[in-house]
Design a protein around this motif. Structure first.
Motif, PDB file in Angstrom:
ATOM      1  N   PHE A  49       0.815  -1.208   0.000  1.00  0.00           N
ATOM      2  CA  PHE A  49       0.000   0.000   0.000  1.00  0.00           C
ATOM      3  C   PHE A  49       0.853   1.264   0.000  1.00  0.00           C
ATOM      4  O   PHE A  49       0.327   2.363  -0.118  1.00  0.00           O
ATOM      5  CB  PHE A  49      -0.930   0.030   1.225  1.00  0.00           C
ATOM      6  CG  PHE A  49      -2.012  -1.013   1.180  1.00  0.00           C
ATOM      7  CD1 PHE A  49      -3.156  -0.817   0.420  1.00  0.00           C
ATOM      8  CD2 PHE A  49      -1.891  -2.194   1.901  1.00  0.00           C
ATOM      9  CE1 PHE A  49      -4.162  -1.777   0.374  1.00  0.00           C
ATOM     10  CE2 PHE A  49      -2.885  -3.157   1.860  1.00  0.00           C
ATOM     11  CZ  PHE A  49      -4.025  -2.948   1.098  1.00  0.00           C
ATOM     12  N   ALA A  50       2.183   1.122   0.166  1.00  0.00           N
ATOM     13  CA  ALA A  50       3.036   2.289   0.413  1.00  0.00           C
ATOM     14  C   ALA A  50       4.017   2.584  -0.715  1.00  0.00           C
ATOM     15  O   ALA A  50       4.465   1.682  -1.420  1.00  0.00           O
ATOM     16  CB  ALA A  50       3.823   2.079   1.710  1.00  0.00           C
ATOM     17  N   ILE A  51       4.347   3.853  -0.818  1.00  0.00           N
ATOM     18  CA  ILE A  51       5.406   4.360  -1.681  1.00  0.00           C
ATOM     19  C   ILE A  51       6.448   4.972  -0.746  1.00  0.00           C
ATOM     20  O   ILE A  51       6.098   5.633   0.228  1.00  0.00           O
ATOM     21  CB  ILE A  51       4.880   5.480  -2.615  1.00  0.00           C
ATOM     22  CG1 ILE A  51       3.741   4.984  -3.507  1.00  0.00           C
ATOM     23  CG2 ILE A  51       6.013   6.115  -3.415  1.00  0.00           C
ATOM     24  CD1 ILE A  51       4.146   4.010  -4.554  1.00  0.00           C
ATOM     25  N   LYS A  52       7.718   4.760  -1.046  1.00  0.00           N
ATOM     26  CA  LYS A  52       8.776   5.401  -0.261  1.00  0.00           C
ATOM     27  C   LYS A  52       9.535   6.348  -1.166  1.00  0.00           C
ATOM     28  O   LYS A  52       9.925   5.990  -2.276  1.00  0.00           O
ATOM     29  CB  LYS A  52       9.726   4.363   0.328  1.00  0.00           C
ATOM     30  CG  LYS A  52      10.846   4.992   1.146  1.00  0.00           C
ATOM     31  CD  LYS A  52      11.630   3.971   1.958  1.00  0.00           C
ATOM     32  CE  LYS A  52      12.592   3.207   1.102  1.00  0.00           C
ATOM     33  NZ  LYS A  52      13.520   2.374   1.898  1.00  0.00           N
ATOM     34  N   ALA A  53       9.743   7.568  -0.688  1.00  0.00           N
ATOM     35  CA  ALA A  53      10.563   8.556  -1.399  1.00  0.00           C
ATOM     36  C   ALA A  53      11.802   8.805  -0.550  1.00  0.00           C
ATOM     37  O   ALA A  53      11.692   9.198   0.614  1.00  0.00           O
ATOM     38  CB  ALA A  53       9.787   9.851  -1.603  1.00  0.00           C
ATOM     39  N   SER A  54      12.982   8.540  -1.126  1.00  0.00           N
ATOM     40  CA  SER A  54      14.248   8.728  -0.420  1.00  0.00           C
ATOM     41  C   SER A  54      14.935   9.976  -0.960  1.00  0.00           C
ATOM     42  O   SER A  54      15.314  10.024  -2.131  1.00  0.00           O
ATOM     43  CB  SER A  54      15.154   7.517  -0.602  1.00  0.00           C
ATOM     44  OG  SER A  54      14.543   6.362  -0.081  1.00  0.00           O
ATOM     45  N   ASN A 119       4.210   7.536 -14.515  1.00  0.00           N
ATOM     46  CA  ASN A 119       4.908   6.339 -14.998  1.00  0.00           C
ATOM     47  C   ASN A 119       5.287   5.417 -13.841  1.00  0.00           C
ATOM     48  O   ASN A 119       5.148   4.196 -13.938  1.00  0.00           O
ATOM     49  CB  ASN A 119       6.160   6.716 -15.788  1.00  0.00           C
ATOM     50  CG  ASN A 119       5.833   7.322 -17.131  1.00  0.00           C
ATOM     51  OD1 ASN A 119       4.722   7.206 -17.639  1.00  0.00           O
ATOM     52  ND2 ASN A 119       6.799   8.001 -17.717  1.00  0.00           N
ATOM     53  N   PHE A 120       5.773   6.004 -12.752  1.00  0.00           N
ATOM     54  CA  PHE A 120       6.118   5.205 -11.580  1.00  0.00           C
ATOM     55  C   PHE A 120       4.883   4.488 -11.035  1.00  0.00           C
ATOM     56  O   PHE A 120       4.916   3.290 -10.748  1.00  0.00           O
ATOM     57  CB  PHE A 120       6.748   6.082 -10.495  1.00  0.00           C
ATOM     58  CG  PHE A 120       6.994   5.342  -9.220  1.00  0.00           C
ATOM     59  CD1 PHE A 120       8.040   4.442  -9.118  1.00  0.00           C
ATOM     60  CD2 PHE A 120       6.169   5.532  -8.127  1.00  0.00           C
ATOM     61  CE1 PHE A 120       8.263   3.737  -7.938  1.00  0.00           C
ATOM     62  CE2 PHE A 120       6.388   4.839  -6.945  1.00  0.00           C
ATOM     63  CZ  PHE A 120       7.433   3.941  -6.850  1.00  0.00           C
ATOM     64  N   LEU A 121       3.767   5.211 -10.914  1.00  0.00           N
ATOM     65  CA  LEU A 121       2.531   4.615 -10.409  1.00  0.00           C
ATOM     66  C   LEU A 121       2.078   3.470 -11.310  1.00  0.00           C
ATOM     67  O   LEU A 121       1.681   2.412 -10.820  1.00  0.00           O
ATOM     68  CB  LEU A 121       1.444   5.680 -10.292  1.00  0.00           C
ATOM     69  CG  LEU A 121       0.125   5.220  -9.682  1.00  0.00           C
ATOM     70  CD1 LEU A 121       0.318   4.767  -8.235  1.00  0.00           C
ATOM     71  CD2 LEU A 121      -0.904   6.335  -9.760  1.00  0.00           C
ATOM     72  N   THR A 124       3.925   0.382 -10.566  1.00  0.00           N
ATOM     73  CA  THR A 124       3.459  -0.305  -9.356  1.00  0.00           C
ATOM     74  C   THR A 124       2.201  -1.117  -9.652  1.00  0.00           C
ATOM     75  O   THR A 124       2.024  -2.202  -9.108  1.00  0.00           O
ATOM     76  CB  THR A 124       3.193   0.672  -8.189  1.00  0.00           C
ATOM     77  OG1 THR A 124       2.010   1.424  -8.418  1.00  0.00           O
ATOM     78  CG2 THR A 124       4.386   1.580  -7.947  1.00  0.00           C
ATOM     79  N   TYR A 125       1.337  -0.592 -10.525  1.00  0.00           N
ATOM     80  CA  TYR A 125       0.129  -1.331 -10.894  1.00  0.00           C
ATOM     81  C   TYR A 125       0.460  -2.566 -11.736  1.00  0.00           C
ATOM     82  O   TYR A 125      -0.263  -3.553 -11.699  1.00  0.00           O
ATOM     83  CB  TYR A 125      -0.848  -0.437 -11.659  1.00  0.00           C
ATOM     84  CG  TYR A 125      -1.499   0.641 -10.824  1.00  0.00           C
ATOM     85  CD1 TYR A 125      -1.701   0.492  -9.460  1.00  0.00           C
ATOM     86  CD2 TYR A 125      -1.922   1.819 -11.410  1.00  0.00           C
ATOM     87  CE1 TYR A 125      -2.305   1.489  -8.704  1.00  0.00           C
ATOM     88  CE2 TYR A 125      -2.527   2.824 -10.665  1.00  0.00           C
ATOM     89  CZ  TYR A 125      -2.716   2.652  -9.315  1.00  0.00           C
ATOM     90  OH  TYR A 125      -3.313   3.631  -8.576  1.00  0.00           O
ATOM     91  N   ASP A 126       1.540  -2.506 -12.487  1.00  0.00           N
ATOM     92  CA  ASP A 126       1.979  -3.688 -13.234  1.00  0.00           C
ATOM     93  C   ASP A 126       2.462  -4.780 -12.285  1.00  0.00           C
ATOM     94  O   ASP A 126       2.331  -5.962 -12.573  1.00  0.00           O
ATOM     95  CB  ASP A 126       3.113  -3.338 -14.208  1.00  0.00           C
ATOM     96  CG  ASP A 126       2.638  -2.545 -15.412  1.00  0.00           C
ATOM     97  OD1 ASP A 126       1.403  -2.509 -15.675  1.00  0.00           O
ATOM     98  OD2 ASP A 126       3.493  -1.951 -16.094  1.00  0.00           O
ATOM     99  N   ILE A 127       3.025  -4.368 -11.148  1.00  0.00           N
ATOM    100  CA  ILE A 127       3.525  -5.325 -10.163  1.00  0.00           C
ATOM    101  C   ILE A 127       2.383  -5.898  -9.340  1.00  0.00           C
ATOM    102  O   ILE A 127       2.246  -7.109  -9.197  1.00  0.00           O
ATOM    103  CB  ILE A 127       4.576  -4.654  -9.252  1.00  0.00           C
ATOM    104  CG1 ILE A 127       5.790  -4.241 -10.094  1.00  0.00           C
ATOM    105  CG2 ILE A 127       4.993  -5.587  -8.123  1.00  0.00           C
ATOM    106  CD1 ILE A 127       6.750  -3.310  -9.376  1.00  0.00           C
ATOM    107  N   ILE A 128       1.561  -5.027  -8.783  1.00  0.00           N
ATOM    108  CA  ILE A 128       0.374  -5.437  -8.021  1.00  0.00           C
ATOM    109  C   ILE A 128      -0.793  -4.579  -8.497  1.00  0.00           C
ATOM    110  O   ILE A 128      -0.795  -3.365  -8.282  1.00  0.00           O
ATOM    111  CB  ILE A 128       0.559  -5.255  -6.501  1.00  0.00           C
ATOM    112  CG1 ILE A 128       1.700  -6.116  -5.980  1.00  0.00           C
ATOM    113  CG2 ILE A 128      -0.742  -5.601  -5.772  1.00  0.00           C
ATOM    114  CD1 ILE A 128       1.944  -5.991  -4.491  1.00  0.00           C
TER     115      ILE A 128
END
Length: 149
Positions: A49-54, A119-121, A124-128
């Motif tokens: 459910f989470a995104i991490k920004a470093s 694009n990043f989002l 993530t949808y391609d993964i889950i």
């Protein structure tokens, strides 16, 4: 497991993966000079459910911010966020997004490419796929971890 095959409790997903994506965030306050910051966005299936920004990667000052994938999706369309992370389209330039991070130590406002975040989002949808996040959580393990301290 076939990517098109639906997830079920009996059809466990494959091993966990982490997807990372670099994005250029630009800190811009009227009183400060424009400061580009290379930010690593991460999505880990262990926390679906989470995104991490470093921020400030590979330095002693590296700072990680966690926020929900749903918040990112909502923020791409309209202002979103009520707590320490706010995401919204930029009023002056719709190719940019505004991200505001608030902590007890202060606040920071960033501009970032809408396309990069989108694009990043999508990755993530391609993964889950959206709605399948809970199928990746081992609830027995999480309950055991919580009760065992």
């Amino acid at each position: 497991m076939n990517k098109d095959e639906p997830y079920t409790r009996h059809n466990k997903p494959p091993k966990h993966v982490t997807h990372q994506h670099s994005a250029m965030f630009v800190r811009n306050y009227a009183s400060d000079p424009i400061l580009p910051i290379d930010v690593k966005l991460s999505y880990d299936t262990r926390d679906p459910f989470a995104i991490k920004a470093s921020f400030f990667r590979n330095t002693e000052e590296e700072v990680d911010w966690l926020f929900s994938r749903e918040l990112l999706a909502q923020g791409l369309l309209a202002p979103a966020g009520q707590a320490d992370v706010h995401i919204r389209p930029n009023d002056e330039d719709l190719t940019l997004m505004r991200i505001e991070l608030v902590s007890p130590d202060g606040a920071a406002m960033f501009a970032v490419s809408r396309e990069e975040l989108s694009n990043f989002l999508e990755c993530t949808y391609d993964i889950i796929p959206l709605g399948a996040e809970s199928l990746w959580i081992d609830f027995d393990f999480e309950i055991h971890r919580l009760v065992s301290g």
